[in-house]
Design a protein around this motif. Sequence first.
Motif, PDB file in Angstrom:
ATOM      1  N   GLN A  77      78.150  -5.712 -16.595  1.00 35.93           N
ATOM      2  CA  GLN A  77      79.911  -4.940 -17.581  1.00 35.93           C
ATOM      3  C   GLN A  77      79.378  -3.954 -16.154  1.00 35.93           C
ATOM      4  O   GLN A  77      80.634  -3.321 -16.662  1.00 35.93           O
ATOM      5  CB  GLN A  77      78.927  -4.571 -18.890  1.00 35.93           C
ATOM      6  N   PHE A  78      78.651  -3.354 -16.442  1.00 39.61           N
ATOM      7  CA  PHE A  78      78.553  -2.157 -14.631  1.00 39.61           C
ATOM      8  C   PHE A  78      79.501  -2.285 -14.210  1.00 39.61           C
ATOM      9  O   PHE A  78      80.580  -1.414 -13.674  1.00 39.61           O
ATOM     10  CB  PHE A  78      77.705  -1.697 -14.430  1.00 39.61           C
ATOM     11  N   LEU A  79      79.683  -3.782 -13.186  1.00 35.15           N
ATOM     12  CA  LEU A  79      80.254  -4.321 -11.891  1.00 35.15           C
ATOM     13  C   LEU A  79      81.862  -3.746 -12.200  1.00 35.15           C
ATOM     14  O   LEU A  79      82.760  -3.716 -11.959  1.00 35.15           O
ATOM     15  CB  LEU A  79      79.156  -5.339 -11.339  1.00 35.15           C
ATOM     16  N   THR A  80      82.172  -4.440 -13.384  1.00 32.79           N
ATOM     17  CA  THR A  80      83.456  -5.076 -14.148  1.00 32.79           C
ATOM     18  C   THR A  80      83.987  -3.018 -14.426  1.00 32.79           C
ATOM     19  O   THR A  80      85.422  -3.264 -14.310  1.00 32.79           O
ATOM     20  CB  THR A  80      83.859  -5.742 -14.751  1.00 32.79           C
ATOM     21  N   THR A  81      83.546  -1.851 -14.240  1.00 38.69           N
ATOM     22  CA  THR A  81      83.934  -1.156 -13.981  1.00 38.69           C
ATOM     23  C   THR A  81      84.344  -0.664 -13.367  1.00 38.69           C
ATOM     24  O   THR A  81      85.383   0.322 -12.795  1.00 38.69           O
ATOM     25  CB  THR A  81      82.845  -0.341 -14.655  1.00 38.69           C
ATOM     26  N   LEU A  82      84.043  -0.942 -11.184  1.00 31.68           N
ATOM     27  CA  LEU A  82      84.210  -0.585 -10.468  1.00 31.68           C
ATOM     28  C   LEU A  82      85.652  -1.600  -9.999  1.00 31.68           C
ATOM     29  O   LEU A  82      85.925  -1.175  -9.015  1.00 31.68           O
ATOM     30  CB  LEU A  82      83.218  -0.837  -9.387  1.00 31.68           C
ATOM     31  N   ALA A  83      85.792  -2.835 -10.486  1.00 40.55           N
ATOM     32  CA  ALA A  83      86.365  -3.981  -9.583  1.00 40.55           C
ATOM     33  C   ALA A  83      86.622  -4.815 -11.039  1.00 40.55           C
ATOM     34  O   ALA A  83      86.455  -4.765 -11.750  1.00 40.55           O
ATOM     35  CB  ALA A  83      86.598  -4.483  -8.654  1.00 40.55           C
ATOM     36  N   PRO A  84      88.070  -5.499 -10.942  1.00 42.87           N
ATOM     37  CA  PRO A  84      88.482  -6.546 -11.805  1.00 42.87           C
ATOM     38  C   PRO A  84      87.279  -7.919 -11.485  1.00 42.87           C
ATOM     39  O   PRO A  84      86.840  -7.623 -11.328  1.00 42.87           O
ATOM     40  CB  PRO A  84      90.121  -6.928 -11.627  1.00 42.87           C
ATOM     41  N   PRO A  85      87.022  -7.859 -12.904  1.00 42.82           N
ATOM     42  CA  PRO A  85      86.453  -8.808 -13.350  1.00 42.82           C
ATOM     43  C   PRO A  85      85.853  -9.978 -12.889  1.00 42.82           C
ATOM     44  O   PRO A  85      85.457 -10.516 -12.668  1.00 42.82           O
ATOM     45  CB  PRO A  85      86.081  -9.408 -15.245  1.00 42.82           C
ATOM     46  N   GLU A  86      87.471 -10.565 -12.615  1.00 48.09           N
ATOM     47  CA  GLU A  86      87.373 -11.960 -11.790  1.00 48.09           C
ATOM     48  C   GLU A  86      86.653 -11.318 -10.170  1.00 48.09           C
ATOM     49  O   GLU A  86      86.580 -12.380  -9.056  1.00 48.09           O
ATOM     50  CB  GLU A  86      88.665 -12.430 -11.329  1.00 48.09           C
ATOM     51  N   GLU A  87      86.782 -10.443  -9.958  1.00 48.72           N
ATOM     52  CA  GLU A  87      86.247 -10.150  -8.567  1.00 48.72           C
ATOM     53  C   GLU A  87      84.415 -10.203  -8.170  1.00 48.72           C
ATOM     54  O   GLU A  87      84.245 -10.247  -7.021  1.00 48.72           O
ATOM     55  CB  GLU A  87      86.933  -8.539  -8.088  1.00 48.72           C
ATOM     56  N   VAL A  88      84.049 -10.286  -9.543  1.00 49.60           N
ATOM     57  CA  VAL A  88      82.624  -9.234  -9.445  1.00 49.60           C
ATOM     58  C   VAL A  88      81.727 -10.981  -9.140  1.00 49.60           C
ATOM     59  O   VAL A  88      82.083 -12.544  -9.501  1.00 49.60           O
ATOM     60  CB  VAL A  88      81.816  -8.874 -10.827  1.00 49.60           C
ATOM     61  N   ARG A  89      81.398 -11.481  -8.234  1.00 46.83           N
ATOM     62  CA  ARG A  89      80.477 -12.147  -7.492  1.00 46.83           C
ATOM     63  C   ARG A  89      79.239 -12.171  -8.153  1.00 46.83           C
ATOM     64  O   ARG A  89      78.506 -11.285  -7.998  1.00 46.83           O
ATOM     65  CB  ARG A  89      80.659 -13.066  -6.471  1.00 46.83           C
ATOM     66  N   GLU A  90      78.682 -13.691  -8.257  1.00 48.89           N
ATOM     67  CA  GLU A  90      76.721 -13.619  -8.788  1.00 48.89           C
ATOM     68  C   GLU A  90      76.710 -14.893  -7.783  1.00 48.89           C
ATOM     69  O   GLU A  90      76.949 -15.975  -7.115  1.00 48.89           O
ATOM     70  CB  GLU A  90      76.715 -14.571 -10.305  1.00 48.89           C
ATOM     71  N   ASN A  91      75.238 -14.642  -6.973  1.00 52.94           N
ATOM     72  CA  ASN A  91      74.133 -15.593  -5.740  1.00 52.94           C
ATOM     73  C   ASN A  91      73.359 -16.039  -6.724  1.00 52.94           C
ATOM     74  O   ASN A  91      73.081 -15.527  -7.972  1.00 52.94           O
ATOM     75  CB  ASN A  91      74.709 -14.153  -4.935  1.00 52.94           C
ATOM     76  N   LEU A  92      73.226 -16.839  -5.964  1.00 49.08           N
ATOM     77  CA  LEU A  92      72.211 -18.026  -6.728  1.00 49.08           C
ATOM     78  C   LEU A  92      70.582 -17.024  -6.614  1.00 49.08           C
ATOM     79  O   LEU A  92      70.116 -17.083  -4.927  1.00 49.08           O
ATOM     80  CB  LEU A  92      72.158 -19.327  -6.032  1.00 49.08           C
ATOM     81  N   PRO A  93      69.836 -17.034  -6.970  1.00 54.68           N
ATOM     82  CA  PRO A  93      68.789 -17.198  -6.854  1.00 54.68           C
ATOM     83  C   PRO A  93      67.932 -17.568  -5.598  1.00 54.68           C
ATOM     84  O   PRO A  93      67.696 -18.407  -4.975  1.00 54.68           O
ATOM     85  CB  PRO A  93      67.744 -16.932  -7.937  1.00 54.68           C
ATOM     86  N   GLY A  94      67.269 -16.004  -5.262  1.00 56.97           N
ATOM     87  CA  GLY A  94      66.462 -17.124  -3.640  1.00 56.97           C
ATOM     88  C   GLY A  94      65.517 -17.496  -4.252  1.00 56.97           C
ATOM     89  O   GLY A  94      64.749 -18.382  -5.504  1.00 56.97           O
ATOM     90  N   PRO A  95      64.710 -17.796  -3.363  1.00 58.58           N
ATOM     91  CA  PRO A  95      63.491 -19.210  -3.293  1.00 58.58           C
ATOM     92  C   PRO A  95      62.189 -18.186  -3.701  1.00 58.58           C
ATOM     93  O   PRO A  95      62.517 -16.725  -3.647  1.00 58.58           O
ATOM     94  CB  PRO A  95      62.921 -19.187  -1.602  1.00 58.58           C
ATOM     95  N   GLY A  96      61.841 -18.855  -4.636  1.00 58.49           N
ATOM     96  CA  GLY A  96      60.531 -17.977  -4.939  1.00 58.49           C
ATOM     97  C   GLY A  96      60.961 -17.744  -6.918  1.00 58.49           C
ATOM     98  O   GLY A  96      59.496 -17.833  -7.223  1.00 58.49           O
ATOM     99  N   VAL A  97      61.740 -17.364  -6.592  1.00 61.05           N
ATOM    100  CA  VAL A  97      62.270 -16.782  -8.587  1.00 61.05           C
ATOM    101  C   VAL A  97      61.852 -18.017  -9.365  1.00 61.05           C
ATOM    102  O   VAL A  97      61.011 -17.667 -10.326  1.00 61.05           O
ATOM    103  CB  VAL A  97      63.774 -16.307  -7.837  1.00 61.05           C
TER     104      VAL A  97
END
Length: 101
Positions: A77-97
């Motif tokens: 929600q916060f990141l979509t206040t900075l740029a259009p929602p389609e621009e927000v990317r999600e990375n996969l969790p790293g090893p060990g998570v």
Amino acid sequence: MLIQEVLTDLPPDEVIRRAREWFTLRLTPYAGFTEDASEHHARFMTEAGDVSIGTGEAQGKTMVRASTSRLHHEVSQFLTTLAPPEEVRENLPGPGVSGAG
């Protein structure tokens, strides 16, 4: 820990100012406090967990990365206040998570 990121035209200090307002005043019932901050990063503690926001330069814009262990929706929600929602990317969790390695 899930990492989300977005590119924005806002300068880093404005991103951090907005993050401080968002995570300390607007994020009820999980409003938190700033645990650590500079003009390029901030870390917030809430009842539901912590949130880290960092900024850097990429492609002539401000790259904003946010990580959290539990507040994924709130960070999105916060990141979509900075740029259009389609621009927000999600990375996969790293090893060990997941505890698998």
